[in-house]
Every structure is written in C-alpha cells, then in structure tokens.
Design a protein around this motif. Structure first.
Motif, PDB file in Angstrom:
ATOM      1  N   ILE A 181       1.112  -1.096   0.296  1.00 25.16           N
ATOM      2  CA  ILE A 181      -0.164   0.195   0.367  1.00 25.16           C
ATOM      3  C   ILE A 181       0.704   1.614   0.189  1.00 25.16           C
ATOM      4  N   CYS A 182       1.990   1.222   0.595  1.00 23.69           N
ATOM      5  CA  CYS A 182       2.481   2.836   0.710  1.00 23.69           C
ATOM      6  C   CYS A 182       3.308   2.723  -0.809  1.00 23.69           C
ATOM      7  N   ALA A 183       3.892   1.679  -1.717  1.00 24.40           N
ATOM      8  CA  ALA A 183       4.524   1.427  -2.786  1.00 24.40           C
ATOM      9  C   ALA A 183       3.416   2.469  -3.835  1.00 24.40           C
ATOM     10  N   LEU A 184       2.280   2.084  -3.753  1.00 18.21           N
ATOM     11  CA  LEU A 184       0.935   2.207  -4.621  1.00 18.21           C
ATOM     12  C   LEU A 184       1.365   3.665  -3.684  1.00 18.21           C
ATOM     13  N   LEU A 185       1.275   3.890  -2.813  1.00 19.43           N
ATOM     14  CA  LEU A 185       0.665   5.981  -2.858  1.00 19.43           C
ATOM     15  C   LEU A 185       1.945   7.049  -2.845  1.00 19.43           C
ATOM     16  N   SER A 186       3.323   5.507  -3.513  1.00 21.34           N
ATOM     17  CA  SER A 186       4.848   6.643  -3.939  1.00 21.34           C
ATOM     18  C   SER A 186       4.970   6.940  -5.180  1.00 21.34           C
ATOM     19  N   SER A 187       3.774   5.441  -6.075  1.00 18.57           N
ATOM     20  CA  SER A 187       4.115   6.278  -7.248  1.00 18.57           C
ATOM     21  C   SER A 187       3.220   7.540  -7.664  1.00 18.57           C
ATOM     22  N   PHE A 188       2.113   8.062  -6.768  1.00 19.73           N
ATOM     23  CA  PHE A 188       1.294   9.406  -7.100  1.00 19.73           C
ATOM     24  C   PHE A 188       2.680  10.222  -6.545  1.00 19.73           C
ATOM     25  N   LEU A 189       3.013  10.400  -5.389  1.00 17.95           N
ATOM     26  CA  LEU A 189       3.883  10.903  -4.243  1.00 17.95           C
ATOM     27  C   LEU A 189       5.433  11.345  -5.723  1.00 17.95           C
ATOM     28  N   VAL A 190       5.416  10.697  -5.840  1.00 13.52           N
ATOM     29  CA  VAL A 190       6.675  10.386  -6.679  1.00 13.52           C
ATOM     30  C   VAL A 190       6.088  11.223  -8.198  1.00 13.52           C
ATOM     31  N   LEU A 191       5.521  10.497  -8.913  1.00 12.63           N
ATOM     32  CA  LEU A 191       3.657  11.487 -10.081  1.00 12.63           C
ATOM     33  C   LEU A 191       4.167  13.145  -9.670  1.00 12.63           C
ATOM     34  N   ASN A 192       4.307  13.381  -8.856  1.00 13.57           N
ATOM     35  CA  ASN A 192       3.660  14.806  -8.304  1.00 13.57           C
ATOM     36  C   ASN A 192       3.947  15.975  -7.343  1.00 13.57           C
ATOM     37  N   ASN A 193       5.639  14.737  -7.520  1.00 12.11           N
ATOM     38  CA  ASN A 193       6.559  15.437  -6.841  1.00 12.11           C
ATOM     39  C   ASN A 193       6.235  15.816  -4.778  1.00 12.11           C
ATOM     40  N   TRP A 194       5.564  15.140  -4.308  1.00 16.06           N
ATOM     41  CA  TRP A 194       4.600  15.483  -3.250  1.00 16.06           C
ATOM     42  C   TRP A 194       5.554  14.443  -2.248  1.00 16.06           C
ATOM     43  N   SER A 195       6.847  14.093  -2.709  1.00 17.75           N
ATOM     44  CA  SER A 195       7.553  13.030  -1.339  1.00 17.75           C
ATOM     45  C   SER A 195       8.004  13.160  -0.260  1.00 17.75           C
ATOM     46  N   LEU A 196       7.764  15.502  -0.701  1.00 15.90           N
ATOM     47  CA  LEU A 196       8.312  15.587   1.041  1.00 15.90           C
ATOM     48  C   LEU A 196       6.786  15.636   1.929  1.00 15.90           C
ATOM     49  N   ILE A 197       5.958  15.753   1.079  1.00 18.08           N
ATOM     50  CA  ILE A 197       4.521  15.577   1.795  1.00 18.08           C
ATOM     51  C   ILE A 197       4.769  13.933   3.296  1.00 18.08           C
ATOM     52  N   GLY A 198       4.768  13.101   2.572  1.00 17.23           N
ATOM     53  CA  GLY A 198       5.138  11.836   2.823  1.00 17.23           C
ATOM     54  C   GLY A 198       6.190  11.856   4.321  1.00 17.23           C
ATOM     55  N   ASP A 199       6.802  12.587   3.994  1.00 16.15           N
ATOM     56  CA  ASP A 199       8.373  12.661   4.858  1.00 16.15           C
ATOM     57  C   ASP A 199       7.719  13.507   6.275  1.00 16.15           C
ATOM     58  N   ALA A 200       6.927  14.683   5.743  1.00 21.78           N
ATOM     59  CA  ALA A 200       6.125  15.468   6.766  1.00 21.78           C
ATOM     60  C   ALA A 200       4.660  14.971   7.960  1.00 21.78           C
ATOM     61  N   LEU A 201       4.061  14.121   6.643  1.00 24.13           N
ATOM     62  CA  LEU A 201       2.924  13.545   7.715  1.00 24.13           C
ATOM     63  C   LEU A 201       3.792  12.441   8.674  1.00 24.13           C
ATOM     64  N   SER A 202       5.054  11.650   8.380  1.00 27.97           N
ATOM     65  CA  SER A 202       5.489  10.253   9.010  1.00 27.97           C
ATOM     66  C   SER A 202       6.017  10.817  10.488  1.00 27.97           C
ATOM     67  N   HIS A 203       6.368  12.116  10.361  1.00 29.45           N
ATOM     68  CA  HIS A 203       6.684  13.321  11.630  1.00 29.45           C
ATOM     69  C   HIS A 203       5.832  13.728  12.247  1.00 29.45           C
ATOM     70  N   ALA A 204       4.310  13.852  11.465  1.00 25.81           N
ATOM     71  CA  ALA A 204       3.816  15.039  12.145  1.00 25.81           C
ATOM     72  C   ALA A 204       2.419  13.796  13.314  1.00 25.81           C
ATOM     73  N   VAL A 205       2.908  12.842  12.240  1.00 32.63           N
ATOM     74  CA  VAL A 205       1.896  11.831  13.545  1.00 32.63           C
ATOM     75  C   VAL A 205       2.667  11.624  14.996  1.00 32.63           C
ATOM     76  N   VAL A 206       3.514  11.938  15.645  1.00 35.00           N
ATOM     77  CA  VAL A 206       4.858  11.927  16.843  1.00 35.00           C
ATOM     78  C   VAL A 206       3.710  12.725  17.769  1.00 35.00           C
ATOM     79  N   PRO A 207       3.437  13.663  17.508  1.00 34.02           N
ATOM     80  CA  PRO A 207       2.691  14.625  18.950  1.00 34.02           C
ATOM     81  C   PRO A 207       1.036  13.561  18.965  1.00 34.02           C
ATOM     82  N   GLY A 208       0.527  12.915  18.561  1.00 32.41           N
ATOM     83  CA  GLY A 208      -0.541  12.232  18.682  1.00 32.41           C
ATOM     84  C   GLY A 208      -0.661  10.979  18.475  1.00 32.41           C
TER      85      GLY A 208
END
Length: 297
Positions: A27-54
C-alpha cells in the motif's frame, strides 16, 4: 538446509510480521507512485513525523496510539493544504513548517508527559509485538485504503497530469487531494508499527522511484511499485529473523539495492543505457556533414 530456510514460518509472530510488512509495503508503494509523479515526496516525510504528537497524546489518554496518530496526521495534512491554498508561500516551505512544528510538539509532549513507549520504538517500529486487535486494525486500513485508491485512481491521475481538465469535467482538485492525504495519513499510521516513523519515508519514496525508472505508463508504474514494495517488505522481514535485527532497516536496504539496480540498468532511463546512447550518438557524428556544401546563387 530447507528446514533452516523455513524456520521463520515455525513462529506465529514471524508469520504475522511478514504478512503485515508485505501489506504495508504494497500500500505504501501504491501511494509512492503518486507521490513521486506529483513531486509530493516531502509531504510523506512531513506526515510521517507529524503523527508523533498524536502518538504521545493517545498514550497519555490511554487510547490506542493508532487513533491519536491518525488524527494528528489528518490535522497536519489539512494544515498543509489550507496554508498553501490561502497564502503565497511555496509548498515546500509550508511542508517544512508543518513537519518541524508537529515533530517538535511531539518531542515536547513526550518530555513533559513521559509515556511507557520509548521514542526509539516510535522511530523503529514494533512489528514483532503487534497484538490481535492491532493486526485487525492494520488489515482494515490496508483493504479500505486499497479500495479507495482503486476508486480514486482515474480522478487522481487527472488531477496530477491536467488539473485544468479535471476542473472542466467537475473533479474537485481540493477534495481529491484531501482524500488522498487522508489515506496517506492512515497508511503512515499502520506503517509506524512495521518500520517506524523514520523508515516509513523510504517506503513512500523508493518503490515509486524504482517504477518511475522502469515505466512511463501510470498503470504499469503503479504495478511495478507495488511489486517492488511487497516483495522487498516480505524478504526484508524474512531475513531480519536470521540477522536478529528490526525488519525496517533490512526492508529499506533491500529497496535501496533495487533502486541502485534500476538506476544503473533500467532499459530506458537507466544510467548504463544513457551512456550507451550517448556513445552511439558520438559515434555517428561526422564533422564533414556539418561543414556545409558549396551553394551557387
């Protein structure tokens, strides 16, 4: 020899770990396809760290950490979309602001209100100690996210490649992005338990990057990414048993090796193929043909 190779399958916790890691890898790889195509890779980085306070708040309130992490990720995703929409700031600036702010908040909360789980556990994952309830939660998120992505596939492709056409046919770019980031947040949450908050970034970038080097068709690209993510996650968790280490680092190293091979040997976009084409181009260059011929008026 066969008995040794099959040894991980004798333990239920290893079977669960391999299944969970494989599902997360796909499932991460499926999302990765769209993250790479649309240059959203940094968003995945941000969200992976943003869950820490939660995670910190969930443990403090004696709630399942998957609940706190999910809502923290959703808030961060909405914040990024909202700030980008209403301000003149560039997207990478907004991502950097949200990423650092949320991660700092999480570390502050953990410092003020110590929790039973260590920060290293959040970073490295706990795939070998997942209980039955968490196993069911991961399965639900996996199948639900996969179903939504199949349903969202065409609209997401339209938004990525031609947002003007998407608007013309009535597809809301904002709604599509928010739904995609919601799925991304949920997937990151279940990935935390498999590989942790740091290494999940690799799962959201490397498979799509490998597929991008191997195919120019979006359908095939997504398939290759999922195949890469699933197989590397399975074998990474499998080999981690013999190495007596966490599954996350082994999975990421295998994906890194696959990327290096794709980068060098990809049929069209690989480094070796580019060098061969350049050499052929130089070999067919004839200076005399560019000197021009005599022309008469």
């Amino acid at each position: 020899m066969i008995d040794i190779l099959l040894l991980p399958f004798d333990y239920q916790f290893m079977i669960n770990a391999m299944l969970i890691c494989t599902a997360v890898g796909i499932i991460c790889a499926l999302l990765s396809s769209f993250l790479v195509l649309n240059n959203w890779s940094l968003i995945g980085d941000a969200l992976s760290h943003a869950v820490v306070p939660g995670v910190a708040i969930a443990y403090w309130l004696s709630l399942p950490f998957i609940v706190g992490a999910f809502f923290s990720g959703i808030i961060a995703a909405f914040a990024m979309v909202f700030i980008t929409k209403v301000s003149k700031l560039k997207e990478d600036v907004v991502i950097g602001f949200v990423f650092s702010s949320f991660f700092a908040l999480g570390l502050l909360l953990i410092s003020i209100f110590p929790i039973d789980i260590s920060i290293q556990t959040i970073i490295m994952g706990t795939v070998y100690t997942i209980n039955q309830n968490e196993y069911v939660q991961i399965a639900i998120v996996f199948f639900l996210s996969l179903a939504i992505m199949v349903f969202l596939f065409k609209n997401l492709v339209t938004v990525i490649f031609d947002s003007g056409y998407a608007h013309a046919i009535g597809v809301s770019e904002l709604k599509v992005k928010l739904l995609f980031f919601t799925i991304l947040s949920a997937v990151i949450v279940i990935s935390l338990q498999a590989v942790g908050a740091i290494l999940v970034i690799a799962l959201l970038i490397i498979p799509g990057s490998c597929a991008y080097l191997l195919s120019d068709r979006i359908g095939m690209l997504a398939f290759i990414a999922m195949l890469t993510g699933g197989l590397s996650a399975f074998f990474g968790s499998y080999f981690s048993f013999f190495l007596n280490v966490s599954a996350g680092p082994v999975i990421v190293l295998i994906q890194g090796l696959i990327f290096v091979l794709c980068f060098i040997f990809a049929p069209k976009h690989g480094l070796l193929n580019k060098l061969i084409r350049r050499r052929k181009k130089i070999g067919t260059y004839h200076p005399k043909s560019y000197l021009g011929e005599k022309h008469t008026l």
